[in-house]
Design an enzyme around this catalytic site. Structure first.
Site, PDB file in Angstrom:
ATOM      1  CD  GLU A  50      -1.807   2.274   1.698  1.00  0.00           C
ATOM      2  OE1 GLU A  50      -1.482   3.169   0.875  1.00  0.00           O
ATOM      3  OE2 GLU A  50      -1.831   2.615   2.750  1.00  0.00           O
TER       4      GLU A  50
ATOM      5  CB  CYS B  65      -2.361   6.747   2.415  1.00  0.00           C
ATOM      6  SG  CYS B  65      -3.177   5.700   3.344  1.00  0.00           S
TER       7      CYS B  65
END
Length: 478
Positions: free
Chosen positions: A241, A275
């Site tokens: 990720e 994020c």
């Protein structure tokens, strides 16, 4: 922040409060030998952990949740001191962490259990079954921006699937990582199923080559590429990720007031260090003037120290400054803040930029700070087109009344919030992950559980039948 030092023959490092630079905790720098030893002990513990079955793991994971709840004040304090979070953000992080541990514990058996599968007419004589078996030992490398919630998205699901875990937290937040391991050990004292490895990049590299069966990493794209390279020689699978450049699209029929509040929340919560935070806003021309005016008014009312805290990593200020200066040099306008807002001690208010060229750093690269780029577009479809013109594809948000479902489906990302922002990480039944430069693989939900397992298919002949291996003239020929 961190500082390194040597104590006797052991190299150590100390995590620091990002605002005051006061020491928080000191940890050893685990070298290759130490990490390999932790992986070995984890493998021994994994046999027991797998052996207690789904019911045994469910009981112990729910006990871990209760322990974390009881000791919640400790981690809220640590998140404030070591990570710089304001109390509200720390409470949110703990709350969603507990929700995911609970979901993983309660749903692992349903998702991963052994089940009968149809064999089809051709193989009518076979009874077919499928189950999902654990890899064995998972190495988890966590980030500093959400040092509890984000790694637990891998740890809890890996544990629920039957794996042991060696966890390397960010060198900026090792005390938060130790709290996770300590609370688990209190709830599950029998074996060291979850272990801690501390250090910086070399420790993470050592984990990749320590003999673990899979690596789950959250962090930058550059580090993710190094993780892939380190795992390639042993063909160790990797889940990545790698962040995003999430966009908010505001349609011509959107609730402007709600969209403004969502943009500020998505862009400034956790000091913009998310994020899935909002960094780009594409506003339909029909409502752009009203949106900009209200956003400017509301952004000026936000107080960084009280509302969202500091920039955790000092080096991030240079990136933020470069993005802002580049945007203004290319013709962008500063509606709120500007380069003068960016200076130590790492607490800066919201910066809102408008009319920023699409090829600027502030639009193309991840900023990771409380900076919003607001650009006008023809309509929502034009906004989606620009949102999709990014190499990143983690999350996105959309404010619209008519046609919202179709617009959401057309956004190239792993996740979309409609008439909200960053809602999806808090829903344990939804998978989390992106496309493109945002990485690959999924955590959370059923997909996340399966990512920490190997599908195991079995066929069993139902009744005796002879299949002589002998070709005859009547047999098919190829």
């Amino acid at each position: 922040m961190t500082t390194a030092h040597t104590h006797g023959a052991t190299t150590q490092f100390t995590s620091l409060d990002p605002v005051t630079a006061e020491p928080v905790a000191t940890f050893p720098v685990d070298d290759e030998s130490a990490v390999r030893d932790k992986a070995r002990r984890a493998r021994e513990a994994a046999a027991w952990w797998d052996g207690i079955g789904h019911d045994g793991r469910r009981t112990r994971l729910l006990a871990w949740k209760r322990t974390m709840t009881r000791r919640g004040a400790e981690i809220i304090d640590l998140l404030r001191r070591e990570n710089g979070k304001v109390r509200a953000d720390a409470v949110i992080e703990l709350s969603v962490t507990l929700a995911h541990v609970d979901w993983a514990a309660r749903h692992a058996h349903r998702v991963l259990r052994r089940r009968a599968m149809p064999s089809g007419a051709l193989m009518f004589n076979q009874a077919s079954t499928l189950e999902y078996k654990p890899y064995g030992v998972i190495g988890v490398i966590g980030p500093w921006n959400y040092p509890v919630f984000t790694p637990v998205g891998s740890i809890a699901y890996a544990l629920a699937a039957g794996n042991a875990v060696v966890f390397k937290p960010s060198e900026f937040t090792p005390a938060c990582g130790k709290w996770l391991v300590d609370t688990f050990a209190e709830a599950v004292p029998e074996h060291p199923v979850l272990q801690l490895a501390t250090g910086a990049g070399p420790t993470g590299a050592a984990l990749c080559t320590s003999g673990v069966d899979k690596i789950a990493f959250t962090g930058s794209r550059a580090t993710g590429a190094r993780i892939l390279a380190a795992c390639a020689p042993t063909l160790t699978p990797v889940l990545l990720e790698l962040g995003g450049k999430d966009a908010l699209v505001v349609a011509e029929d959107a609730d402007v007031e709600a969209a403004v509040e969502a943009a500020l929340w998505g862009g400034c919560a956790n000091a913009g260090q998310s994020c899935t935070g909002i960094e780009r806003v594409y506003v339909a021309d029909a409502v752009a003037e009203r949106f900009e005016a209200r956003l400017t008014e509301r952004a000026r009312q936000i107080h960084a120290r009280e509302d969202f805290g500091p920039i955790t990593m000092p080096g991030q200020l240079d990136i933020i400054r470069r993005h802002v200066e580049d945007a203004l040099a290319r013709g962008g306008r500063a509606l709120v803040g500007g380069p003068e807002s960016i200076s130590p001690p790492y607490v800066l208010g919201p910066i809102v930029l408008a009319d920023v060229p699409e090829d600027s750093a502030a639009v193309r690269e991840e900023t990771f700070g409380p900076v919003l780029v607001v650009n006008r577009v023809r309509d929502a479809h034009d906004g989606v087109r620009r949102a999709n013109a990014s190499e990143f594809g983690l999350g996105a948000a959309l404010f619209a009344r008519r046609g919202a479902a179709a617009l959401a489906r057309s956004i190239r990302s792993g996740m979309v919030s409609v008439n909200d922002v960053m809602a999806f990480p808090g829903v344990p039944s939804l998978p989390f992950g992106g496309v493109g430069a945002s990485g690959f693989g999924r955590i959370h939900a059923a997909d996340g559980l399966r990512k920490f397992t190997v599908p195991h298919a079995v066929t069993r002949r139902r009744f005796t039948a002879r299949w002589p291996f002998r070709r005859t003239p009547a047999a098919p020929r190829t």
